[in-house]
Design a protein around this motif. Structure first.
Motif, mmCIF file in Angstrom:
data_model
loop_
_atom_site.group_PDB
_atom_site.id
_atom_site.type_symbol
_atom_site.label_atom_id
_atom_site.label_comp_id
_atom_site.label_asym_id
_atom_site.label_seq_id
_atom_site.Cartn_x
_atom_site.Cartn_y
_atom_site.Cartn_z
ATOM 1 N N LEU A 9 0.965 -1.500 0.222
ATOM 2 C CA LEU A 9 0.344 0.092 0.059
ATOM 3 C C LEU A 9 0.818 1.192 -0.335
ATOM 4 O O LEU A 9 0.642 2.028 -0.229
ATOM 5 C CB LEU A 9 -0.622 0.029 1.319
ATOM 6 C CG LEU A 9 -2.313 -1.052 1.315
ATOM 7 C CD1 LEU A 9 -2.894 -0.778 2.430
ATOM 8 C CD2 LEU A 9 -2.878 -0.946 -0.041
ATOM 9 N N PHE A 10 1.911 1.448 0.774
ATOM 10 C CA PHE A 10 2.870 2.260 1.205
ATOM 11 C C PHE A 10 3.956 2.698 0.595
ATOM 12 O O PHE A 10 4.393 1.218 0.365
ATOM 13 C CB PHE A 10 2.923 2.805 1.987
ATOM 14 C CG PHE A 10 1.157 3.154 3.098
ATOM 15 C CD1 PHE A 10 0.412 3.883 2.930
ATOM 16 C CD2 PHE A 10 1.077 1.523 3.809
ATOM 17 C CE1 PHE A 10 -0.571 3.592 3.415
ATOM 18 C CE2 PHE A 10 -0.447 1.561 4.385
ATOM 19 C CZ PHE A 10 -1.512 2.799 4.499
ATOM 20 N N ASP A 11 4.550 3.167 0.059
ATOM 21 C CA ASP A 11 6.331 3.299 0.382
ATOM 22 C C ASP A 11 6.746 4.199 1.601
ATOM 23 O O ASP A 11 5.419 5.093 2.464
ATOM 24 C CB ASP A 11 6.422 4.904 -1.254
ATOM 25 C CG ASP A 11 6.748 4.354 -2.346
ATOM 26 O OD1 ASP A 11 6.561 2.945 -2.241
ATOM 27 O OD2 ASP A 11 5.806 4.106 -3.224
ATOM 28 N N TYR A 12 7.525 4.340 2.057
ATOM 29 C CA TYR A 12 8.094 5.372 3.480
ATOM 30 C C TYR A 12 9.668 5.947 2.606
ATOM 31 O O TYR A 12 10.213 5.344 2.028
ATOM 32 C CB TYR A 12 8.750 3.856 4.528
ATOM 33 C CG TYR A 12 9.259 4.548 5.990
ATOM 34 C CD1 TYR A 12 7.373 4.569 6.747
ATOM 35 C CD2 TYR A 12 9.634 4.947 5.543
ATOM 36 C CE1 TYR A 12 8.064 5.277 7.415
ATOM 37 C CE2 TYR A 12 9.988 5.991 6.962
ATOM 38 C CZ TYR A 12 9.491 5.761 7.792
ATOM 39 O OH TYR A 12 9.250 6.622 9.789
ATOM 40 N N VAL A 13 9.385 7.313 2.348
ATOM 41 C CA VAL A 13 9.173 8.028 2.290
ATOM 42 C C VAL A 13 10.387 9.257 3.936
ATOM 43 O O VAL A 13 9.592 9.989 3.737
ATOM 44 C CB VAL A 13 9.014 8.896 0.769
ATOM 45 C CG1 VAL A 13 10.124 9.891 0.593
ATOM 46 C CG2 VAL A 13 9.213 7.889 -0.240
ATOM 47 N N ASP A 14 11.630 8.684 4.362
ATOM 48 C CA ASP A 14 11.833 10.133 4.749
ATOM 49 C C ASP A 14 11.170 9.811 6.144
ATOM 50 O O ASP A 14 11.343 9.633 6.830
ATOM 51 C CB ASP A 14 11.979 11.329 4.120
ATOM 52 C CG ASP A 14 13.178 11.307 3.464
ATOM 53 O OD1 ASP A 14 13.969 10.523 3.264
ATOM 54 O OD2 ASP A 14 12.950 12.806 2.295
ATOM 55 N N TRP A 19 0.896 7.247 -0.225
ATOM 56 C CA TRP A 19 0.658 5.902 -1.165
ATOM 57 C C TRP A 19 1.090 5.624 -2.494
ATOM 58 O O TRP A 19 1.384 6.642 -3.310
ATOM 59 C CB TRP A 19 -0.858 6.492 -1.491
ATOM 60 C CG TRP A 19 -1.531 7.303 -0.055
ATOM 61 C CD1 TRP A 19 -2.235 8.224 0.354
ATOM 62 C CD2 TRP A 19 -2.810 6.032 0.717
ATOM 63 N NE1 TRP A 19 -2.935 7.984 1.469
ATOM 64 C CE2 TRP A 19 -2.896 6.627 1.424
ATOM 65 C CE3 TRP A 19 -2.072 4.245 0.463
ATOM 66 C CZ2 TRP A 19 -4.224 6.006 2.486
ATOM 67 C CZ3 TRP A 19 -3.220 3.753 1.132
ATOM 68 C CH2 TRP A 19 -3.954 4.528 2.265
ATOM 69 N N LYS A 20 1.135 4.811 -2.413
ATOM 70 C CA LYS A 20 1.524 3.816 -3.871
ATOM 71 C C LYS A 20 1.185 4.150 -4.877
ATOM 72 O O LYS A 20 1.456 4.012 -6.725
ATOM 73 C CB LYS A 20 2.260 2.721 -3.656
ATOM 74 C CG LYS A 20 3.376 2.210 -3.086
ATOM 75 C CD LYS A 20 3.631 0.427 -3.391
ATOM 76 C CE LYS A 20 4.590 0.366 -2.786
ATOM 77 N NZ LYS A 20 5.111 -1.251 -2.632
ATOM 78 N N HIS A 21 -0.621 4.082 -4.817
ATOM 79 C CA HIS A 21 -1.920 4.232 -5.593
ATOM 80 C C HIS A 21 -2.990 5.047 -5.189
ATOM 81 O O HIS A 21 -3.484 4.505 -3.857
ATOM 82 C CB HIS A 21 -2.150 1.849 -6.112
ATOM 83 C CG HIS A 21 -1.027 1.393 -6.384
ATOM 84 N ND1 HIS A 21 -0.274 0.976 -7.461
ATOM 85 C CD2 HIS A 21 -0.101 0.793 -5.543
ATOM 86 C CE1 HIS A 21 0.514 0.101 -6.639
ATOM 87 N NE2 HIS A 21 0.767 -0.164 -6.007
ATOM 88 N N SER A 22 -3.298 4.961 -5.768
ATOM 89 C CA SER A 22 -4.778 5.644 -5.577
ATOM 90 C C SER A 22 -5.767 4.774 -4.990
ATOM 91 O O SER A 22 -5.779 4.265 -5.862
ATOM 92 C CB SER A 22 -5.056 6.706 -6.560
ATOM 93 O OG SER A 22 -3.935 7.840 -7.749
#
Length: 98
Positions: A9-14, A19-22
């Protein structure tokens, strides 16, 4: 909830989950997931259930969700992985402002 679902479901950024997809009008791919609550924590809804972002972030990185996740700096919205640690109730209570 498990790590496989969270990573799908998710990317983890900083600093948190994106969300990876709408997933509707309020959850567009690439946008920060969830919202900031009045308590200072960030909250994310998945399949009708609310999760605290820091708990999902910990699961994303470590593959398990401990009973409690402590914010080392005491900043509830600071969900950088280096600011999160697994804790038991007594350890978490020692790291409070009150």
């Amino acid at each position: 909830m498990n790590q496989e679902i969270v990573k799908a479901l998710f990317d983890y950024v900083d600093d948190g989950l994106y969300w990876k997809h709408s997933r509707g009008s309020n959850a567009k791919a690439g946008n920060r997931a969830g919202r900031l609550l009045g308590t200072g924590y960030r909250s994310v809804h998945v399949s009708g259930r609310r999760y605290q972002e820091h708990r999902l972030g910990y699961l994303w990185h470590h593959g398990f969700m401990p009973k409690q996740v402590d914010h080392i700096t005491r900043v509830k919205s600071d969900n950088r992985i280096e600011n999160l640690r697994a804790a038991d109730h007594s350890t978490n209570q020692m790291n409070t402002d009150t």
